[in-house]
Design a protein around this motif. Structure first.
Motif, PDB file in Angstrom:
ATOM      1  N   ILE A   1      -2.796  60.288   4.430  1.00  0.00           N
ATOM      2  CA  ILE A   1      -3.897  59.490   3.893  1.00  0.00           C
ATOM      3  C   ILE A   1      -4.755  60.336   2.960  1.00  0.00           C
ATOM      4  O   ILE A   1      -5.113  59.906   1.856  1.00  0.00           O
ATOM      5  N   LEU A   2      -5.064  61.558   3.374  1.00  0.00           N
ATOM      6  CA  LEU A   2      -5.906  62.434   2.549  1.00  0.00           C
ATOM      7  C   LEU A   2      -5.196  62.854   1.269  1.00  0.00           C
ATOM      8  O   LEU A   2      -5.824  62.973   0.210  1.00  0.00           O
ATOM      9  N   GLU A   3      -3.884  63.070   1.339  1.00  0.00           N
ATOM     10  CA  GLU A   3      -3.121  63.409   0.132  1.00  0.00           C
ATOM     11  C   GLU A   3      -3.184  62.265  -0.885  1.00  0.00           C
ATOM     12  O   GLU A   3      -3.367  62.485  -2.072  1.00  0.00           O
ATOM     13  N   ARG A   4      -3.041  61.056  -0.385  1.00  0.00           N
ATOM     14  CA  ARG A   4      -3.110  59.902  -1.286  1.00  0.00           C
ATOM     15  C   ARG A   4      -4.500  59.775  -1.904  1.00  0.00           C
ATOM     16  O   ARG A   4      -4.638  59.494  -3.094  1.00  0.00           O
ATOM     17  N   LEU A   5      -5.524  60.001  -1.101  1.00  0.00           N
ATOM     18  CA  LEU A   5      -6.890  59.949  -1.607  1.00  0.00           C
ATOM     19  C   LEU A   5      -7.126  61.047  -2.643  1.00  0.00           C
ATOM     20  O   LEU A   5      -7.738  60.803  -3.686  1.00  0.00           O
ATOM     21  N   ALA A   6      -6.627  62.247  -2.384  1.00  0.00           N
ATOM     22  CA  ALA A   6      -6.787  63.348  -3.336  1.00  0.00           C
ATOM     23  C   ALA A   6      -6.115  63.017  -4.658  1.00  0.00           C
ATOM     24  O   ALA A   6      -6.667  63.278  -5.736  1.00  0.00           O
ATOM     25  N   GLY A   7      -4.934  62.428  -4.599  1.00  0.00           N
ATOM     26  CA  GLY A   7      -4.247  62.019  -5.823  1.00  0.00           C
ATOM     27  C   GLY A   7      -5.034  60.973  -6.582  1.00  0.00           C
ATOM     28  O   GLY A   7      -5.147  61.036  -7.811  1.00  0.00           O
ATOM     29  N   TYR A   8      -5.616  60.043  -5.867  1.00  0.00           N
ATOM     30  CA  TYR A   8      -6.407  59.005  -6.516  1.00  0.00           C
ATOM     31  C   TYR A   8      -7.659  59.604  -7.162  1.00  0.00           C
ATOM     32  O   TYR A   8      -7.988  59.296  -8.306  1.00  0.00           O
ATOM     33  N   CYS A   9      -8.342  60.484  -6.433  1.00  0.00           N
ATOM     34  CA  CYS A   9      -9.545  61.129  -6.966  1.00  0.00           C
ATOM     35  C   CYS A   9      -9.194  61.936  -8.227  1.00  0.00           C
ATOM     36  O   CYS A   9      -9.933  61.898  -9.214  1.00  0.00           O
ATOM     37  N   ALA A  10      -8.077  62.631  -8.176  1.00  0.00           N
ATOM     38  CA  ALA A  10      -7.656  63.411  -9.338  1.00  0.00           C
ATOM     39  C   ALA A  10      -7.353  62.499 -10.517  1.00  0.00           C
ATOM     40  O   ALA A  10      -7.694  62.806 -11.669  1.00  0.00           O
ATOM     41  N   ALA A  11      -6.726  61.358 -10.252  1.00  0.00           N
ATOM     42  CA  ALA A  11      -6.367  60.434 -11.323  1.00  0.00           C
ATOM     43  C   ALA A  11      -7.600  59.874 -12.019  1.00  0.00           C
ATOM     44  O   ALA A  11      -7.644  59.786 -13.235  1.00  0.00           O
ATOM     45  N   ILE A  12      -8.619  59.537 -11.234  1.00  0.00           N
ATOM     46  CA  ILE A  12      -9.807  58.969 -11.892  1.00  0.00           C
ATOM     47  C   ILE A  12     -10.666  60.043 -12.530  1.00  0.00           C
ATOM     48  O   ILE A  12     -11.418  59.764 -13.435  1.00  0.00           O
ATOM     49  N   LYS A  13     -10.510  61.276 -12.060  1.00  0.00           N
ATOM     50  CA  LYS A  13     -11.259  62.386 -12.640  1.00  0.00           C
ATOM     51  C   LYS A  13     -10.532  62.935 -13.888  1.00  0.00           C
ATOM     52  O   LYS A  13     -11.121  63.582 -14.717  1.00  0.00           O
ATOM     53  N   GLY A  14      -9.235  62.657 -13.967  1.00  0.00           N
ATOM     54  CA  GLY A  14      -8.451  63.107 -15.122  1.00  0.00           C
ATOM     55  C   GLY A  14      -7.821  64.480 -14.959  1.00  0.00           C
ATOM     56  O   GLY A  14      -7.425  65.117 -15.914  1.00  0.00           O
ATOM     57  N   GLY A  15      -7.684  64.938 -13.715  1.00  0.00           N
ATOM     58  CA  GLY A  15      -7.077  66.251 -13.489  1.00  0.00           C
ATOM     59  C   GLY A  15      -6.076  66.211 -12.363  1.00  0.00           C
ATOM     60  O   GLY A  15      -5.718  65.158 -11.862  1.00  0.00           O
TER      61      GLY A  15
END
Length: 121
Positions: A104-118
């Motif tokens: 769950i946390l890995e998926r959230l980290a990927g999402y956060c990175a995607a919206i942050k652009g990194g």
């Protein structure tokens, strides 16, 4: 979240359990979470949320006990409910999560990175 942020001491992490609603996916919420790193989101499984489990439990209480009961007072009703809960708890059935916290946390980290652009941290 701002109220919680103000009222919880700064040195403490804040863990928030979310029930698979999409409110946390709004860009404004994501930006807020990126600025408030002490907030940690934990998601209940899709279609198996804690709220659904609570609703199912109350449904069982209603259909298996209360619909067949008559009570002459609130005290009698409370006593009957407590007896039913005690019986229910004699053979508990734990909820089995299908995803690990890490998944769950890995998926959230990927999402956060995607919206942050990194890339994920």
């Amino acid at each position: 979240m701002n109220k919680i942020n103000r009222e919880v001491p700064d040195e403490l992490a804040v863990h928030v359990i979310l029930d698979n609603l999409s409110a946390h996916k709004a860009p404004a919420v994501q930006r807020w979470l990126l600025r408030h790193r002490r907030f940690h989101l934990h998601f209940t499984p899709t279609y198996g949320s804690w709220m659904n489990m609570v609703e199912r439990w109350f449904s069982a209480l209603t259909t298996k006990k209360l619909q067949r009961s008559a009570h002459r007072s609130a005290k009698a009703l409370a006593s009957d409910i407590l007896a039913w809960v005690a019986e229910w708890n004699r053979d508990p059935k734990p909820f089995v999560w299908h995803k690990t916290a890490e998944q769950i946390l890995e998926r959230l980290a990927g999402y956060c990175a995607a919206i942050k652009g990194g890339a994920p941290a």
